[in-house]
Design a protein around this motif. Structure first.
Motif, PDB file in Angstrom:
ATOM      1  N   ALA A 140     -41.416 -26.856 -35.921  1.00  0.00           N
ATOM      2  CA  ALA A 140     -42.560 -25.358 -36.228  1.00  0.00           C
ATOM      3  C   ALA A 140     -41.361 -24.669 -36.540  1.00  0.00           C
ATOM      4  O   ALA A 140     -41.887 -23.633 -37.778  1.00  0.00           O
ATOM      5  CB  ALA A 140     -42.420 -25.652 -34.562  1.00  0.00           C
ATOM      6  N   ARG A 141     -39.950 -24.470 -36.926  1.00  0.00           N
ATOM      7  CA  ARG A 141     -39.115 -23.599 -37.180  1.00  0.00           C
ATOM      8  C   ARG A 141     -39.090 -23.893 -38.994  1.00  0.00           C
ATOM      9  O   ARG A 141     -39.266 -23.104 -39.361  1.00  0.00           O
ATOM     10  CB  ARG A 141     -37.813 -24.085 -37.379  1.00  0.00           C
ATOM     11  N   ARG A 142     -39.914 -25.418 -39.386  1.00  0.00           N
ATOM     12  CA  ARG A 142     -39.573 -25.364 -40.579  1.00  0.00           C
ATOM     13  C   ARG A 142     -40.932 -24.337 -41.265  1.00  0.00           C
ATOM     14  O   ARG A 142     -40.926 -23.945 -42.425  1.00  0.00           O
ATOM     15  CB  ARG A 142     -39.945 -26.680 -40.845  1.00  0.00           C
ATOM     16  N   ILE A 143     -42.409 -24.292 -40.657  1.00  0.00           N
ATOM     17  CA  ILE A 143     -43.149 -23.460 -40.694  1.00  0.00           C
ATOM     18  C   ILE A 143     -43.685 -22.289 -41.050  1.00  0.00           C
ATOM     19  O   ILE A 143     -43.640 -21.362 -41.581  1.00  0.00           O
ATOM     20  CB  ILE A 143     -44.525 -24.152 -39.665  1.00  0.00           C
ATOM     21  N   ILE A 144     -42.178 -21.649 -39.374  1.00  0.00           N
ATOM     22  CA  ILE A 144     -41.936 -20.755 -39.656  1.00  0.00           C
ATOM     23  C   ILE A 144     -40.907 -20.178 -40.923  1.00  0.00           C
ATOM     24  O   ILE A 144     -41.366 -19.328 -41.197  1.00  0.00           O
ATOM     25  CB  ILE A 144     -41.044 -20.361 -38.604  1.00  0.00           C
ATOM     26  N   ALA A 145     -40.222 -20.943 -41.302  1.00  0.00           N
ATOM     27  CA  ALA A 145     -39.517 -20.451 -42.571  1.00  0.00           C
ATOM     28  C   ALA A 145     -40.277 -20.441 -44.265  1.00  0.00           C
ATOM     29  O   ALA A 145     -40.161 -19.461 -44.659  1.00  0.00           O
ATOM     30  CB  ALA A 145     -38.309 -21.644 -42.673  1.00  0.00           C
ATOM     31  N   ASP A 146     -41.599 -21.166 -43.900  1.00  0.00           N
ATOM     32  CA  ASP A 146     -42.116 -21.765 -45.328  1.00  0.00           C
ATOM     33  C   ASP A 146     -43.280 -19.770 -45.189  1.00  0.00           C
ATOM     34  O   ASP A 146     -43.262 -19.583 -45.936  1.00  0.00           O
ATOM     35  CB  ASP A 146     -43.254 -22.128 -45.036  1.00  0.00           C
ATOM     36  N   VAL A 147     -43.252 -19.552 -43.583  1.00  0.00           N
ATOM     37  CA  VAL A 147     -45.066 -18.612 -43.746  1.00  0.00           C
ATOM     38  C   VAL A 147     -43.320 -17.570 -43.939  1.00  0.00           C
ATOM     39  O   VAL A 147     -43.803 -15.579 -44.987  1.00  0.00           O
ATOM     40  CB  VAL A 147     -45.064 -18.690 -42.109  1.00  0.00           C
ATOM     41  N   THR A 148     -41.837 -16.995 -43.322  1.00  0.00           N
ATOM     42  CA  THR A 148     -41.579 -16.315 -43.449  1.00  0.00           C
ATOM     43  C   THR A 148     -41.256 -15.704 -45.360  1.00  0.00           C
ATOM     44  O   THR A 148     -41.068 -14.383 -45.840  1.00  0.00           O
ATOM     45  CB  THR A 148     -39.962 -16.408 -42.764  1.00  0.00           C
ATOM     46  N   ALA A 149     -40.930 -17.478 -46.209  1.00  0.00           N
ATOM     47  CA  ALA A 149     -40.678 -16.935 -46.813  1.00  0.00           C
ATOM     48  C   ALA A 149     -42.008 -16.544 -47.880  1.00  0.00           C
ATOM     49  O   ALA A 149     -41.820 -15.456 -49.071  1.00  0.00           O
ATOM     50  CB  ALA A 149     -40.943 -18.094 -47.961  1.00  0.00           C
ATOM     51  N   ALA A 150     -42.945 -16.797 -48.486  1.00  0.00           N
ATOM     52  CA  ALA A 150     -43.934 -16.280 -48.479  1.00  0.00           C
ATOM     53  C   ALA A 150     -44.158 -14.632 -48.272  1.00  0.00           C
ATOM     54  O   ALA A 150     -45.425 -14.042 -48.909  1.00  0.00           O
ATOM     55  CB  ALA A 150     -45.323 -16.957 -47.557  1.00  0.00           C
ATOM     56  N   TRP A 151     -44.553 -14.349 -46.921  1.00  0.00           N
ATOM     57  CA  TRP A 151     -44.862 -12.985 -46.081  1.00  0.00           C
ATOM     58  C   TRP A 151     -44.319 -12.388 -45.550  1.00  0.00           C
ATOM     59  O   TRP A 151     -44.468 -10.862 -45.588  1.00  0.00           O
ATOM     60  CB  TRP A 151     -46.336 -13.622 -45.121  1.00  0.00           C
ATOM     61  N   GLY A 152     -42.528 -12.536 -45.963  1.00  0.00           N
ATOM     62  CA  GLY A 152     -41.681 -11.556 -45.066  1.00  0.00           C
ATOM     63  C   GLY A 152     -41.670 -12.112 -43.546  1.00  0.00           C
ATOM     64  O   GLY A 152     -42.198 -12.945 -43.245  1.00  0.00           O
ATOM     65  N   ALA A 153     -40.707 -11.538 -43.211  1.00  0.00           N
ATOM     66  CA  ALA A 153     -39.775 -11.699 -40.917  1.00  0.00           C
ATOM     67  C   ALA A 153     -41.823 -11.371 -40.354  1.00  0.00           C
ATOM     68  O   ALA A 153     -42.576 -10.661 -40.841  1.00  0.00           O
ATOM     69  CB  ALA A 153     -39.065 -10.571 -41.118  1.00  0.00           C
ATOM     70  N   PRO A 154     -41.207 -12.327 -39.691  1.00  0.00           N
ATOM     71  CA  PRO A 154     -42.718 -12.055 -38.318  1.00  0.00           C
ATOM     72  C   PRO A 154     -43.005 -10.327 -37.721  1.00  0.00           C
ATOM     73  O   PRO A 154     -41.822  -9.792 -37.872  1.00  0.00           O
ATOM     74  CB  PRO A 154     -42.725 -13.577 -37.895  1.00  0.00           C
ATOM     75  N   ALA A 155     -44.646  -9.786 -37.372  1.00  0.00           N
ATOM     76  CA  ALA A 155     -43.918  -8.970 -36.267  1.00  0.00           C
ATOM     77  C   ALA A 155     -43.110  -9.116 -35.507  1.00  0.00           C
ATOM     78  O   ALA A 155     -42.749  -7.995 -35.051  1.00  0.00           O
ATOM     79  CB  ALA A 155     -45.960  -8.313 -36.409  1.00  0.00           C
ATOM     80  N   SER A 156     -43.408  -9.991 -35.460  1.00  0.00           N
ATOM     81  CA  SER A 156     -42.753 -10.644 -33.399  1.00  0.00           C
ATOM     82  C   SER A 156     -42.457 -12.082 -33.154  1.00  0.00           C
ATOM     83  O   SER A 156     -43.404 -13.053 -34.369  1.00  0.00           O
ATOM     84  CB  SER A 156     -43.941 -10.118 -32.083  1.00  0.00           C
ATOM     85  N   CYS A 157     -41.902 -12.252 -32.482  1.00  0.00           N
ATOM     86  CA  CYS A 157     -41.130 -14.130 -32.820  1.00  0.00           C
ATOM     87  C   CYS A 157     -40.337 -14.397 -31.075  1.00  0.00           C
ATOM     88  O   CYS A 157     -39.375 -13.594 -31.171  1.00  0.00           O
ATOM     89  CB  CYS A 157     -40.265 -14.200 -33.381  1.00  0.00           C
ATOM     90  N   ILE A 158     -41.311 -14.900 -30.365  1.00  0.00           N
ATOM     91  CA  ILE A 158     -41.237 -15.680 -28.651  1.00  0.00           C
ATOM     92  C   ILE A 158     -40.549 -16.396 -29.116  1.00  0.00           C
ATOM     93  O   ILE A 158     -41.517 -17.396 -29.141  1.00  0.00           O
ATOM     94  CB  ILE A 158     -42.331 -14.826 -27.978  1.00  0.00           C
ATOM     95  N   ASP A 159     -39.051 -16.206 -28.495  1.00  0.00           N
ATOM     96  CA  ASP A 159     -38.852 -18.256 -28.289  1.00  0.00           C
ATOM     97  C   ASP A 159     -37.982 -18.523 -27.145  1.00  0.00           C
ATOM     98  O   ASP A 159     -37.332 -17.599 -26.417  1.00  0.00           O
ATOM     99  CB  ASP A 159     -37.570 -18.323 -29.020  1.00  0.00           C
ATOM    100  N   ARG A 160     -39.217 -19.328 -26.163  1.00  0.00           N
ATOM    101  CA  ARG A 160     -39.164 -19.388 -24.573  1.00  0.00           C
ATOM    102  C   ARG A 160     -38.619 -20.432 -24.733  1.00  0.00           C
ATOM    103  O   ARG A 160     -39.453 -21.699 -24.333  1.00  0.00           O
ATOM    104  CB  ARG A 160     -40.069 -19.338 -23.922  1.00  0.00           C
ATOM    105  N   ARG A 161     -37.198 -20.815 -24.529  1.00  0.00           N
ATOM    106  CA  ARG A 161     -36.037 -21.990 -24.841  1.00  0.00           C
ATOM    107  C   ARG A 161     -36.937 -23.049 -23.490  1.00  0.00           C
ATOM    108  O   ARG A 161     -36.921 -24.524 -23.319  1.00  0.00           O
ATOM    109  CB  ARG A 161     -35.102 -21.777 -25.290  1.00  0.00           C
ATOM    110  N   ARG A 162     -36.178 -21.921 -22.402  1.00  0.00           N
ATOM    111  CA  ARG A 162     -37.368 -23.236 -20.377  1.00  0.00           C
ATOM    112  C   ARG A 162     -38.458 -23.939 -20.735  1.00  0.00           C
ATOM    113  O   ARG A 162     -38.291 -25.001 -20.457  1.00  0.00           O
ATOM    114  CB  ARG A 162     -36.540 -21.541 -19.460  1.00  0.00           C
ATOM    115  N   LEU A 163     -39.461 -23.278 -21.550  1.00  0.00           N
ATOM    116  CA  LEU A 163     -39.974 -22.836 -21.271  1.00  0.00           C
ATOM    117  C   LEU A 163     -40.833 -23.934 -22.618  1.00  0.00           C
ATOM    118  O   LEU A 163     -41.822 -25.242 -23.638  1.00  0.00           O
ATOM    119  CB  LEU A 163     -41.039 -22.276 -21.531  1.00  0.00           C
TER     120      LEU A 163
END
Length: 215
Positions: A140-163
């Motif tokens: 998932a983080r690989r995809i997020i990194a690819d999208v960030t490289a194309a469009w910049g930082a996301p407007a929001s990012c929620i990481d719920r590690r317990r879930l």
């Protein structure tokens, strides 16, 4: 009156009758010609042209734009095949599916349409494995990194590690992109990237939301 006088008078009547008959015949011919001329002189009505199709909306992904018909999307992606049976909370239904590559691995893109045309594209990564949350999150983080490289930082990012849940959203002028990873109790992981309208406020969940009943 002598027989000769009677004959002359009859001849006169016959001559007048022939002249009258010729006049009537000539009048009928002129009337027919006039009617034919007036009929051909009438302008031929042209069939009304169909109304132009509504303008397409903004681009969602790789040239696919909101409002495109299934034929438009098939022309854009010739390898797309028909797909039926899935519906989103927005009411859009799956119409086409396309094998793609996302984050360096094979994935499947679903194109969802409503009466106005294409509305949503959801790409699913089927290679996430139950019980391997760390590996799945890395994908998932690989995809997020690819999208960030194309469009910049996301407007929001929620990481719920317990879930074991990760959700990042990019908002453009009229569209939004959502990368979502969810793992329900470690047994049903799902990893998706969705492209849809920015003002689409209905709750979105990755993957098919509801199966249509077969008739």
């Amino acid at each position: 009156m002598t027989a000769a006088g009677i004959g002359d008078r009859l001849s006169s009547y016959q001559a007048k009758g022939d002249l009258l008959l010729r006049f009537v015949s000539l009048f009928c011919v002129l009337a027919l010609l006039g009617a034919a001329g007036s009929a051909t002189a009438q302008p031929v009505s042209k069939p009304s042209s169909p109304p132009p199709p509504p303008p397409l909306g903004p681009e969602l992904w790789r040239g696919a734009r909101i409002g495109m018909s299934q034929n438009d999307v098939t022309a854009l992606f010739p390898k797309a095949t028909p797909s039926k049976g899935e519906i989103l909370p927005t009411g859009a239904r799956s119409g086409l599916t396309l094998p793609v590559t996302v984050g360096g691995a094979a994935a499947n893109a679903q194109f969802y349409f409503d009466t106005s045309g294409l509305q949503t594209i959801i790409i699913d990564r089927p290679d996430v494995v139950a019980g391997k949350t760390d590996e799945n999150l890395a994908k998932a983080r690989r995809i997020i990194a690819d999208v960030t490289a194309a469009w910049g930082a996301p407007a929001s990012c929620i990481d719920r590690r317990r879930l074991a849940a990760l959700n990042c959203t990019w908002k453009l002028e009229k569209t939004q992109t959502v990368v979502s990873y969810r793992d329900v109790a470690g047994f049903a992981p799902s990893l998706n990237i969705a492209f849809r309208k920015r003002d689409d406020l209905k709750i979105w969940a990755p993957g098919p939301v509801k199966k249509l009943k077969l008739r």
